[in-house]
Motif scaffolding. Structure first.
Motif, mmCIF file in Angstrom:
data_model
loop_
_atom_site.group_PDB
_atom_site.id
_atom_site.type_symbol
_atom_site.label_atom_id
_atom_site.label_comp_id
_atom_site.label_asym_id
_atom_site.label_seq_id
_atom_site.Cartn_x
_atom_site.Cartn_y
_atom_site.Cartn_z
ATOM 1 N N ILE A 50 0.862 -1.170 0.000
ATOM 2 C CA ILE A 50 0.000 0.000 0.000
ATOM 3 C C ILE A 50 0.899 1.221 0.000
ATOM 4 O O ILE A 50 1.849 1.304 0.771
ATOM 5 N N LYS A 51 0.602 2.170 -0.879
ATOM 6 C CA LYS A 51 1.387 3.388 -0.967
ATOM 7 C C LYS A 51 0.480 4.571 -0.652
ATOM 8 O O LYS A 51 -0.655 4.622 -1.111
ATOM 9 N N LEU A 52 1.000 5.502 0.140
ATOM 10 C CA LEU A 52 0.257 6.703 0.498
ATOM 11 C C LEU A 52 1.035 7.902 -0.001
ATOM 12 O O LEU A 52 2.254 7.978 0.198
ATOM 13 N N GLN A 53 0.337 8.823 -0.650
ATOM 14 C CA GLN A 53 0.940 10.056 -1.141
ATOM 15 C C GLN A 53 0.216 11.218 -0.485
ATOM 16 O O GLN A 53 -1.015 11.246 -0.481
ATOM 17 N N VAL A 54 0.976 12.163 0.064
ATOM 18 C CA VAL A 54 0.389 13.297 0.763
ATOM 19 C C VAL A 54 1.043 14.580 0.287
ATOM 20 O O VAL A 54 2.272 14.657 0.184
ATOM 21 N N ILE A 55 0.216 15.583 -0.009
ATOM 22 C CA ILE A 55 0.699 16.935 -0.267
ATOM 23 C C ILE A 55 0.114 17.806 0.822
ATOM 24 O O ILE A 55 -1.095 17.790 1.047
ATOM 25 N N GLY A 56 0.987 18.539 1.491
ATOM 26 C CA GLY A 56 0.508 19.404 2.556
ATOM 27 C C GLY A 56 1.636 20.251 3.112
ATOM 28 O O GLY A 56 2.735 20.289 2.568
ATOM 29 N N ASN A 57 1.336 20.922 4.219
ATOM 30 C CA ASN A 57 2.309 21.801 4.868
ATOM 31 C C ASN A 57 2.770 21.196 6.180
ATOM 32 O O ASN A 57 1.966 20.586 6.902
ATOM 33 N N LEU A 58 4.043 21.398 6.488
ATOM 34 C CA LEU A 58 4.592 20.904 7.739
ATOM 35 C C LEU A 58 4.021 21.705 8.898
ATOM 36 O O LEU A 58 3.964 22.935 8.856
ATOM 37 N N GLY A 59 3.605 20.997 9.953
ATOM 38 C CA GLY A 59 3.026 21.635 11.124
ATOM 39 C C GLY A 59 4.063 22.103 12.130
ATOM 40 O O GLY A 59 3.777 22.934 12.979
ATOM 41 N N LYS A 60 5.273 21.548 12.031
ATOM 42 C CA LYS A 60 6.366 21.950 12.913
ATOM 43 C C LYS A 60 7.678 21.584 12.231
ATOM 44 O O LYS A 60 7.688 20.857 11.245
ATOM 45 N N ASP A 61 8.776 22.105 12.750
ATOM 46 C CA ASP A 61 10.094 21.802 12.189
ATOM 47 C C ASP A 61 10.408 20.320 12.355
ATOM 48 O O ASP A 61 9.996 19.689 13.334
ATOM 49 N N CYS A 62 11.163 19.792 11.412
ATOM 50 C CA CYS A 62 11.611 18.403 11.447
ATOM 51 C C CYS A 62 12.550 18.193 12.645
ATOM 52 O O CYS A 62 13.370 19.050 12.961
ATOM 53 N N VAL A 63 12.412 17.050 13.281
ATOM 54 C CA VAL A 63 13.282 16.678 14.391
ATOM 55 C C VAL A 63 14.072 15.442 13.966
ATOM 56 O O VAL A 63 13.483 14.425 13.598
ATOM 57 N N THR A 64 15.401 15.547 14.001
ATOM 58 C CA THR A 64 16.264 14.425 13.634
ATOM 59 C C THR A 64 16.791 13.784 14.906
ATOM 60 O O THR A 64 17.246 14.475 15.815
ATOM 61 N N SER A 65 16.708 12.458 14.963
ATOM 62 C CA SER A 65 17.230 11.752 16.128
ATOM 63 C C SER A 65 17.892 10.457 15.674
ATOM 64 O O SER A 65 17.803 10.063 14.516
ATOM 65 N N ASN A 66 18.562 9.812 16.610
ATOM 66 C CA ASN A 66 19.269 8.565 16.346
ATOM 67 C C ASN A 66 18.607 7.465 17.171
ATOM 68 O O ASN A 66 18.499 7.582 18.386
ATOM 69 N N VAL A 67 18.154 6.409 16.495
ATOM 70 C CA VAL A 67 17.504 5.294 17.176
ATOM 71 C C VAL A 67 18.244 4.022 16.781
ATOM 72 O O VAL A 67 18.281 3.665 15.607
ATOM 73 N N ASN A 68 18.846 3.377 17.769
ATOM 74 C CA ASN A 68 19.603 2.139 17.532
ATOM 75 C C ASN A 68 20.632 2.280 16.410
ATOM 76 O O ASN A 68 20.771 1.402 15.560
ATOM 77 N N GLY A 69 21.318 3.416 16.384
ATOM 78 C CA GLY A 69 22.366 3.643 15.393
ATOM 79 C C GLY A 69 21.875 4.097 14.028
ATOM 80 O O GLY A 69 22.670 4.262 13.117
ATOM 81 N N ARG A 70 20.578 4.287 13.861
ATOM 82 C CA ARG A 70 20.023 4.748 12.586
ATOM 83 C C ARG A 70 19.404 6.129 12.768
ATOM 84 O O ARG A 70 18.823 6.423 13.808
ATOM 85 N N SER A 71 19.524 6.955 11.745
ATOM 86 C CA SER A 71 18.942 8.297 11.783
ATOM 87 C C SER A 71 17.492 8.255 11.347
ATOM 88 O O SER A 71 17.134 7.561 10.393
#
Length: 148
Positions: free
Chosen positions: A2-23
């Motif tokens: 199943i593929k979902l495509q969304v066009i819209g506006n970001l509600g807040k700034d992106c948050v980057t984190s590290n989980v188990n060695g992956r970004s």
């Protein structure tokens, strides 16, 4: 799949984190549908989609700011949770495969510029991303054949 495509506006700034060695880059996208109900009243229905973009190429995170218009594509997941009142709630989460910057909210309301418009990050083309290009090209001659 199943593929979902969304066009819209970001509600807040992106948050980057590290989980188990992956970004992972987490952000949410609001898509608003406008329609008229049975009585002819204008109705706005907004759907919020929580997005998780698992990628080591986090350069796009600098462009994912609140108000930026994006196109995201991926596989959907519905998560259920218990609310404080004991009822069950549900949220729509998207595991992002690619993100495309469509525009960035400028100083004025409803005014968009697109410094990195049209650039796709991720996808099935090696998992890389393309560097932001210069703005859209402007035709040198006026266009006479308008569709209306």
């Amino acid at each position: 799949m199943i593929k979902l495509q969304v066009i819209g506006n970001l509600g807040k700034d992106c948050v980057t984190s590290n989980v188990n060695g992956r970004s992972v880059m987490n952000f949410n996208v609001a898509h608003t549908e406008k329609y008229k109900d049975a009585q002819g009243n204008q109705v706005d229905k907004t759907i919020w989609v929580e997005c998780a973009y698992w990628s080591d190429r986090t350069a796009v995170a600098a462009y994912l700011k609140k108000g930026t218009q994006v196109y995201v594509e991926g596989t959907p997941e519905v998560r259920t949770y218990s609310k404080n009142d004991g009822s069950t709630g549900a949220s729509l989460t998207l595991r992002v495969q690619s993100v495309q910057l469509l525009g960035q909210k400028a100083a004025g309301p409803g005014d968009y510029s697109s410094p990195a418009a049209g650039n796709t990050y991720g996808g099935n083309t090696g998992g890389g991303y393309s560097q932001p290009q210069s703005g859209p090209s402007v035709p040198s001659e006026p266009v006479d054949d308008l569709p209306f």
